[in-house]
Design an enzyme around this catalytic site. Structure first.
Site, short mmCIF file in Angstrom:
data_model
loop_
_atom_site.label_atom_id
_atom_site.label_comp_id
_atom_site.label_asym_id
_atom_site.label_seq_id
_atom_site.Cartn_x
_atom_site.Cartn_y
_atom_site.Cartn_z
N CYS A 12 1.05 -1.15 0.02
CA CYS A 12 0.11 0.15 -0.07
C CYS A 12 1.02 1.34 -0.10
O CYS A 12 2.17 1.16 -0.07
CB CYS A 12 -0.96 -0.05 0.99
SG CYS A 12 -0.02 0.25 2.63
N CYS A 15 3.53 1.75 2.80
CA CYS A 15 4.74 0.86 2.40
C CYS A 15 5.61 1.77 1.61
O CYS A 15 6.74 1.74 2.37
CB CYS A 15 4.40 -0.46 1.57
SG CYS A 15 3.19 -1.57 2.71
N ASP A 440 9.37 25.65 -33.56
CA ASP A 440 10.54 25.79 -34.67
C ASP A 440 9.75 25.64 -35.94
O ASP A 440 8.66 25.05 -36.22
CB ASP A 440 11.44 24.91 -34.42
CG ASP A 440 12.54 24.77 -35.43
OD1 ASP A 440 13.02 25.92 -35.83
OD2 ASP A 440 12.77 23.81 -36.19
N ASP A 639 13.21 20.49 -33.52
CA ASP A 639 13.88 19.25 -33.90
C ASP A 639 15.27 19.21 -34.21
O ASP A 639 16.07 18.09 -34.44
CB ASP A 639 13.31 18.81 -35.20
CG ASP A 639 13.72 19.62 -36.43
OD1 ASP A 639 13.86 20.97 -36.19
OD2 ASP A 639 13.71 19.19 -37.64
N ASP A 643 17.95 23.60 -31.38
CA ASP A 643 16.78 23.79 -30.79
C ASP A 643 16.79 23.10 -29.16
O ASP A 643 15.93 23.27 -28.26
CB ASP A 643 15.56 22.83 -31.20
CG ASP A 643 15.20 23.61 -32.65
OD1 ASP A 643 15.22 24.73 -32.69
OD2 ASP A 643 14.56 22.80 -33.49
#
Length: 836
Positions: A12, A15, A440, A639, A643
């Site tokens: 649980c 724990c 971009d 990409d 960037d």
């Protein structure tokens, strides 16, 4: 260092909170995140400590820990401990039920008016009846002793958990029943039948048995539901083929995919799955990459093209050289990212963690106070015990602990089905707060390479003639715009003419001879230097330039043939994605190093709110920081290498999958399909997941807020309502099941206009359905006929077997399960490697 550990024994949220607290106490540990659902722990630590000290800290807290086993092969579907655990619970529940039914009937029959033999109604037989109940309860306690082992061990370690509550509650009921046995025996020995009759009614053995049985049923249902949360990862693992056909000493050899090494020559037949990442060296084919990218259309592959593991070869055969194998393949990295995201912890989970850490001790205190108050007010040990045990049993830290991780696991898995890899739970949570998206331009909004947009021939010249001259002249050139012109001519099947005396003039253009006639291509300055009149094309060229296009002038023998314009055009989905962002209330900013006029033209086309152009690579990050300084939550989509700083600076960095490795490593989310609409899908998914988590947390909290006072009997003076321990146990079990079931609703999430790619290949209701089987053991035409006969004998199956490719192509007129198909081939004496 960052190290993952497997943790055992957690049941649980209390724990996981205790494990986290124990590890944080180790010197040198900087951060720790415990995942209850996955049974794992991620620890960041410095050189002051090591894995062994961390494992010892977990063991000292009463739990088990170990480093995960090293994987040296391609990921395989693992028979999870969760499935085995669920089966064990099912057996325990059914066996418990065998003893509980007669126990409950004997104990409650007289109250319910059920028919019982006269023996059970005779007070003189009270001790025997009580002893029968005691003996029927003992097997239930033995079958479910795990609650006592874990519960009391945690209690003695000073870190009580849910098992402790169950153990204390059921043990209290059991001890009360044993005390009642002694009271009945005393009454019989001293002729006190009033005592015998009174204590015979208050045994509580059935409550102890019912609590354990119902809790086990609830845990079984919960574990089964939790198993479904990881189905996306399982389906990803299923995509990995088990064997590969490689060239060794000039012949084809089938080997386990784990044995494939870098630079192996791998042969792929039609219908087969590509086993590892590589580059094609011979042959051509179309490859279905939907499993990895979500792109539904097949991609043509030839020499020099990259192929990825788990893609399906559709038509021709080809040979490729292995580049990345085992844990380095694209598929393996996808699985790792999804697993890590599912194991990470969202900021919203910290509230539940803080509550869980003090929840169980608080509940034990409430139960003790409740029992004392009832005893003082009523003087009834029975009522005091009922209230105390009910409080212990109804309290459910499980629901609190599961509220966040189940939703995160289902959400990240769902993202993977659409080719959206979300690297952490924090990124998934932050996405829903984004109010500005920075895009971009090149490669994100646009295709990333120029293509022909306009073809304006002069009077008396056709478009085909203009393109023939233009492409023939541009063919030897290495300029990107030349590729665009040549590609356009090839797409229109226009034949090219060999060029002679080719010459390039930097900053101006190119010239040469076609059939002995001088032709040239270049800018306006080149034509003016040669004295070639523009014949009214100057205005058209200016208009093209305003639209962000590059006009190329073509002339032959001193006369203008026309203009061909090229541009890096927006992707088909870019405008729709920008509009979708706006509908979500998100402001869209385009960021580019391109010139202002071209940038504004693209911005107008796709409909962005703001264009920031002529930005140097190092200044992209500053632009994102400036937006954040204005109080905006910013997502950056890019990409390229330039960037990467901006992706890292943004609240959420989103990398286009076709981009560079640096950009992908810097990002929080990776779009495998390189489609901007997937960024919209990611934000919508984030909103759904966070909403689901809030629902889960609300129900988990409200359940305990209502349940604990009800079990304690707070409302008894007003409404005479109080829960018995049996109903409390049932309610506790259902709370966890409800939370997990609510999280599973996220599996119904659908992105607009997109099918999820990792769904089963054959869907009910589709007509016809196609499957491909890879079969081992066929040696000759007789084998081929034997397999065909076995498959065609199945109702609704039409099979065609290819002996050379070791495959069977099936057309199904109705839904036939893989197991039925596999069994037919197995019964015929052959081995089915895979079905897809």
């Amino acid at each position: 260092m960052k190290q993952k550990f497997d943790v055992t024994g957690m049941t649980c949220a209390a724990c996981s909170a205790h494990v986290e607290k124990a590890v944080r106490g180790v010197e040198g540990v900087e951060d720790v995140s415990v995942n209850l659902l996955g049974g794992s722990m991620l620890v960041e630590y410095d050189g002051q400590t090591g894995p062994q000290q961390i494992i010892q800290a977990v063991e000292k807290a009463g739990y088990g820990a170990a480093l995960p086993q090293q994987k040296t092969a391609a990921p395989q579907k693992k028979e999870t401990a969760m499935e085995e655990q669920a089966e064990g619970m099912k057996r325990r529940f059914l066996l418990s039920l065998v003893f509980l039914i007669p126990l409950f009937y004997i104990a409650m029959g007289h109250m319910m008016g059920w028919p019982l033999p006269a023996f059970f109604h005779d007070p003189g037989n009270g001790f025997v009846v009580a002893l029968i109940q005691f003996l029927l309860t003992l097997p239930i306690l033995y079958l479910n002793d795990v609650y006592y082992k874990k519960g009391f061990r945690s209690l003695f370690h000073g870190a009580p958990n849910m098992d402790s509550l169950i153990a204390i509650g059921s043990a209290a009921a059991m001890l009360y029943g044993v005390a009642a046995l002694f009271q009945i025996a005393w009454g019989l020995g001293h002729g006190d039948m009033v005592r015998v009759e009174r204590w015979s009614m208050d045994l509580y053995f059935e409550s102890a048995g019912m609590i354990l049985t119902l809790i086990t049923l609830g845990k079984y249902l919960e574990t089964r539901s939790k198993g479904k949360t990881g189905q996306a990862i399982t389906r990803l693992m299923d995509l990995a083929p088990k064997t590969a056909m490689v060239l060794r000493d000039g012949r084809e050899v089938e080997i386990p995919v784990e044995d494939v090494v870098v630079n192996d020559q791998v042969v792929v037949r039609p219908g087969g799955r590509i086993p590892v990442d590589g580059v094609v060296v011979e042959g051509r084919s179309s490859v279905d990459e939907s499993a990895l990218t979500g792109e539904s259309l097949p991609v043509e592959k030839g020499p020099g093209d990259r192929v990825a593991a788990a893609s399906i070869n559709q038509s021709g055969s080809f040979t490729f050289r292995a580049l990345r194998v085992g844990e380095d393949t694209t598929l393996a990295q996808m699985i790792r990212l999804v697993e890590e995201a599912a194991a990470s912890k969202a900021p919203i989970a910290k509230l539940a963690d803080r509550v869980a850490g003090i929840f169980v001790p608080a509940v034990i205190g409430i139960a003790a106070v409740t029992a004392v108050v009832w005893l003082l007010l009523t003087g009834s040990v029975e009522q005091a015990l009922t209230a105390g045990v009910s409080v212990l049993v109804i309290s459910c830290p499980c629901a609190l602990g599961l509220a966040t991780p189940v939703a995160i696991m289902v959400g990240t898995g769902k993202g993977a089905e659409y080719g959206i890899l979300i690297k952490s739970a924090e990124a998934l949570e932050t996405l829903h707060t984004v109010r500005t998206v920075v895009l971009d331009k090149t490669g994100t909004l646009t295709r990333g390479k120029p293509s022909v947009t306009d073809c304006l021939p002069a009077d008396g010249v056709t478009e085909e003639e203009l393109l023939c001259v233009a492409a023939s002249l541009e063919k030897p050139s290495e300029h990107p715009l030349a590729d665009a012109v040549v590609s356009e001519a090839e797409a229109r099947n226009i034949p090219l003419v060999p060029v002679e005396q080719f010459q390039a003039t930097p900053g101006r253009g190119i010239c040469g001879q076609l059939h002995g006639v001088e032709v040239l291509a270049g800018n306006r300055a080149m034509l003016e230097e040669r004295g070639i009149p523009l014949d009214g094309f100057a205005g058209a060229a200016e208009e093209l330039a305003r639209e962000g296009k590059t006009p190329l002038y073509f002339a032959e023998d001193g006369k203008l043939l026309g203009i061909v314009a090229a541009a890096d055009t927006p992707k088909p989905t870019s405008a729709a994605a920008v509009q979708a962002f706006k509908e979500l209330g998100i402001r869209v900013v385009m960021l580019t190093g391109d010139n202002q006029r071209t940038a504004e033209a693209v911005g107008r086309t796709v409909g962005v709110d703001q264009v920031v152009a002529e930005v140097l690579p190092q200044d992209k990050e500053k632009t994102v920081a400036a937006l954040q300084a204005g109080g905006q939550r910013v997502a950056m989509v890019g990409d390229g290498i330039n960037d990467a700083p901006a992706l890292a600076r943004a609240d959420v960095g989103i990398a286009i999958g076709a981009g560079t490795d640096v950009a992908i490593e810097s990002a929080d989310v990776v779009l495998m399909k390189s489609d901007l609409m997937d960024a919209v899908t990611a934000i919508k998914l984030s909103k759904k997941v966070i909403r689901n988590i809030k629902e889960n947390l609300f129900w988990a909290f409200i359940y305990n807020v209502i349940g604990i006072p009800l079990a304690a009997g707070v409302w008894y003076p007003l409404f005479h309502i109080q829960l018995s321990p049996m109903f409390a146990a049932a309610a506790m079990s259902l709370s966890s099941v409800c939370v997990v079931t609510n999280a599973l609703r996220l599996r119904l999430f659908r992105a607009e206009g997109q099918p999820a790619q990792n769904t089963e290949p054959t869907q009910k209701g589709s007509n016809p359905m196609n499957k491909t089987m890879v079969i081992n053991g066929m040696m000759c035409a007789h084998c081929q006929a034997h397999v065909e006969k076995a498959l065609n004998a199945i109702d609704g199956v039409e099979a065609k077997v290819d002996l050379a490719a070791k495959t069977a192509t099936l057309t199904l007129s109705r839904d036939v399960s893989d197991e039925v198909l596999r069994q037919a081939v197995t019964d015929a004496g052959y081995e089915v490697v895979e079905i897809h």
